[in-house]
Motif scaffolding. Structure first.
Motif, PDB file in Angstrom:
ATOM      1  N   UNK A  22      14.773  13.998  -2.691  1.00 33.82           N
ATOM      2  CA  UNK A  22      13.927  14.215  -3.876  1.00 33.82           C
ATOM      3  C   UNK A  22      13.206  15.558  -3.878  1.00 33.82           C
ATOM      4  N   UNK A  23      13.145  16.224  -2.730  1.00 34.10           N
ATOM      5  CA  UNK A  23      12.367  17.462  -2.646  1.00 34.10           C
ATOM      6  C   UNK A  23      10.947  17.187  -2.187  1.00 34.10           C
ATOM      7  N   UNK A  24      10.291  18.232  -1.737  1.00 37.62           N
ATOM      8  CA  UNK A  24       8.981  18.068  -1.102  1.00 37.62           C
ATOM      9  C   UNK A  24       7.874  17.749  -2.099  1.00 37.62           C
ATOM     10  N   UNK A  25       8.132  17.962  -3.401  1.00 38.42           N
ATOM     11  CA  UNK A  25       7.081  17.684  -4.394  1.00 38.42           C
ATOM     12  C   UNK A  25       7.134  16.236  -4.887  1.00 38.42           C
ATOM     13  N   UNK A  26       7.940  15.412  -4.231  1.00 37.41           N
ATOM     14  CA  UNK A  26       8.186  14.049  -4.722  1.00 37.41           C
ATOM     15  C   UNK A  26       6.904  13.228  -4.866  1.00 37.41           C
ATOM     16  N   UNK A  27       5.903  13.487  -4.011  1.00 34.11           N
ATOM     17  CA  UNK A  27       4.723  12.609  -4.023  1.00 34.11           C
ATOM     18  C   UNK A  27       3.798  12.873  -5.209  1.00 34.11           C
ATOM     19  N   UNK A  28       4.138  13.881  -6.035  1.00 33.23           N
ATOM     20  CA  UNK A  28       3.306  14.122  -7.220  1.00 33.23           C
ATOM     21  C   UNK A  28       3.687  13.192  -8.375  1.00 33.23           C
ATOM     22  N   UNK A  29       4.761  12.402  -8.204  1.00 33.00           N
ATOM     23  CA  UNK A  29       5.261  11.574  -9.313  1.00 33.00           C
ATOM     24  C   UNK A  29       4.371  10.353  -9.554  1.00 33.00           C
ATOM     25  N   UNK A  30       4.417   9.868 -10.798  1.00 32.40           N
ATOM     26  CA  UNK A  30       3.561   8.740 -11.199  1.00 32.40           C
ATOM     27  C   UNK A  30       3.820   7.502 -10.342  1.00 32.40           C
ATOM     28  N   UNK A  31       5.063   7.310  -9.916  1.00 31.30           N
ATOM     29  CA  UNK A  31       5.377   6.115  -9.129  1.00 31.30           C
ATOM     30  C   UNK A  31       4.594   6.114  -7.810  1.00 31.30           C
ATOM     31  N   UNK A  32       4.342   7.301  -7.284  1.00 32.26           N
ATOM     32  CA  UNK A  32       3.562   7.370  -6.035  1.00 32.26           C
ATOM     33  C   UNK A  32       2.117   6.966  -6.272  1.00 32.26           C
ATOM     34  N   UNK A  33       1.568   7.368  -7.463  1.00 35.46           N
ATOM     35  CA  UNK A  33       0.187   6.953  -7.782  1.00 35.46           C
ATOM     36  C   UNK A  33       0.115   5.425  -7.830  1.00 35.46           C
ATOM     37  N   UNK A  34       1.140   4.825  -8.452  1.00 37.96           N
ATOM     38  CA  UNK A  34       1.161   3.365  -8.583  1.00 37.96           C
ATOM     39  C   UNK A  34       1.159   2.674  -7.232  1.00 37.96           C
ATOM     40  N   UNK A  35       1.827   3.278  -6.257  1.00 35.78           N
ATOM     41  CA  UNK A  35       2.027   2.612  -4.971  1.00 35.78           C
ATOM     42  C   UNK A  35       0.875   2.826  -4.011  1.00 35.78           C
ATOM     43  N   UNK A  36      -0.055   3.730  -4.381  1.00 36.47           N
ATOM     44  CA  UNK A  36      -1.163   4.026  -3.465  1.00 36.47           C
ATOM     45  C   UNK A  36      -1.975   2.771  -3.182  1.00 36.47           C
ATOM     46  N   UNK A  37      -2.203   2.490  -1.917  1.00 44.41           N
ATOM     47  CA  UNK A  37      -3.028   1.350  -1.519  1.00 44.41           C
ATOM     48  C   UNK A  37      -2.315   0.014  -1.622  1.00 44.41           C
ATOM     49  N   UNK A  38      -1.022   0.038  -1.952  1.00 44.78           N
ATOM     50  CA  UNK A  38      -0.242  -1.189  -2.107  1.00 44.78           C
ATOM     51  C   UNK A  38       0.698  -1.327  -0.911  1.00 44.78           C
ATOM     52  N   UNK A  39       0.829  -2.534  -0.406  1.00 48.01           N
ATOM     53  CA  UNK A  39       1.761  -2.783   0.695  1.00 48.01           C
ATOM     54  C   UNK A  39       3.136  -3.113   0.124  1.00 48.01           C
ATOM     55  N   UNK A  40       4.192  -2.506   0.655  1.00 47.91           N
ATOM     56  CA  UNK A  40       5.533  -2.849   0.153  1.00 47.91           C
ATOM     57  C   UNK A  40       5.873  -4.312   0.425  1.00 47.91           C
ATOM     58  N   UNK A  41       6.859  -4.821  -0.309  1.00 49.35           N
ATOM     59  CA  UNK A  41       7.339  -6.191  -0.073  1.00 49.35           C
ATOM     60  C   UNK A  41       8.297  -6.114   1.116  1.00 49.35           C
ATOM     61  N   UNK A  42       7.754  -6.387   2.304  1.00 50.65           N
ATOM     62  CA  UNK A  42       8.480  -6.089   3.549  1.00 50.65           C
ATOM     63  C   UNK A  42       9.845  -6.766   3.594  1.00 50.65           C
ATOM     64  N   UNK A  43       9.923  -8.010   3.113  1.00 53.90           N
ATOM     65  CA  UNK A  43      11.188  -8.739   3.258  1.00 53.90           C
ATOM     66  C   UNK A  43      12.289  -8.200   2.340  1.00 53.90           C
ATOM     67  N   UNK A  44      11.936  -7.314   1.403  1.00 53.29           N
ATOM     68  CA  UNK A  44      12.957  -6.746   0.511  1.00 53.29           C
ATOM     69  C   UNK A  44      13.295  -5.291   0.849  1.00 53.29           C
TER      70      UNK A  44
END
Ligand SMILES: CC(C)(COP(=O)(O)OP(=O)(O)OC[C@H]1O[C@@H](n2cnc3c(N)ncnc32)[C@H](O)[C@@H]1OP(=O)(O)O)[C@@H](O)C(=O)NCCC(=O)NCCS
Length: 169
Positions: A22-44
């Motif tokens: 994705x390139x080094x600027x990937x973390x500026x995307x809106x999806x990253x804002x959404x995921x901040x402070x959220x734990x992934x669904x480990x089993x998936x």
């Protein structure tokens, strides 16, 4: 190619693959804002590997859509998904999605959303239908907001704001 659940020890290799894909600027995307402070669904969350070398990665995150009409809907956010550029086009991306989406379906999940190209994700049933009124906390190309029902339900209009489910009440 072997698929297996992601382990904490995969973290560094996954981050490096995501940077390459994705390139080094990937973390500026809106999806990253959404995921901040959220734990992934480990089993998936899952990786593809060959001879113990990481070749692909897919993650899922628990989200809530606060509907403008009242009420809320639980959804999964798919992403990021990435495949080692050297082996792109060999079906690993589709394999990662099909296996994990089937697992999610069996676990009773229904709606899955993602930000991506319809031409690609449409191949496994994602569509724009119902997402025109969906908002993210940051700017996003509305045409790339896609949804799929794992339980075969018709997707009603998802008009509202999506936020991470932080399980903190
Ligand atoms: C997108 C990605 C995950 C696909 O993985 P992959 O293993 O290469 O894909 P598959 O082999 O399963 O599918 C390949 C097919 O999808 C097509 N495809 C791949 N990316 C596509 C895209 N963005 N739009 C339309 N078609 C796409 C390929 O042309 C190929 O078509 P063909 O079967 O007719 O030859 C991978 O290319 C990648 O990591 N890309 C960089 C990161 C990225 O963009 N991630 C997705 C964010 S939306």
């Amino acid at each position: 190619m072997t698929l297996r659940p992601t382990r904490p020890s995969d973290h560094a290799a996954i981050e490096a693959l995501l940077d390459r894909a994705f390139g080094l600027d990937r973390t500026s995307k809106a999806a990253y804002r959404l995921r901040e402070g959220v734990q992934p669904v480990a089993e998936l969350c899952c990786i593809a590997e060959e001879n113990s070398v990481l070749k692909g990665t897919i993650s899922y995150w628990p989200m809530i859509i606060d509907l403008d009409t009242g009420g809320a809907v639980d959804v999964l956010l798919l992403g990021p998904i990435a495949v080692e550029p050297a082996i792109s086009g060999q079906g690993v991306g589709i394999q990662l999605m099909e296996e994990t989406l089937e697992k999610a379906r069996q676990q009773g999940h229904d709606l899955v959303i993602l930000v991506g190209d319809l031409d690609y994700y449409g191949r496994i049933g994602f569509s724009r239908d119902g997402t025109a009124g969906l908002r993210l906390p940051g700017p996003v190309d509305q045409d790339r907001l896609l949804v799929k029902s794992l339980q075969g339900n018709e997707v009603n209009d998802l008009t509202g704001l999506i936020r991470g489910n932080r399980h903190d009440g």
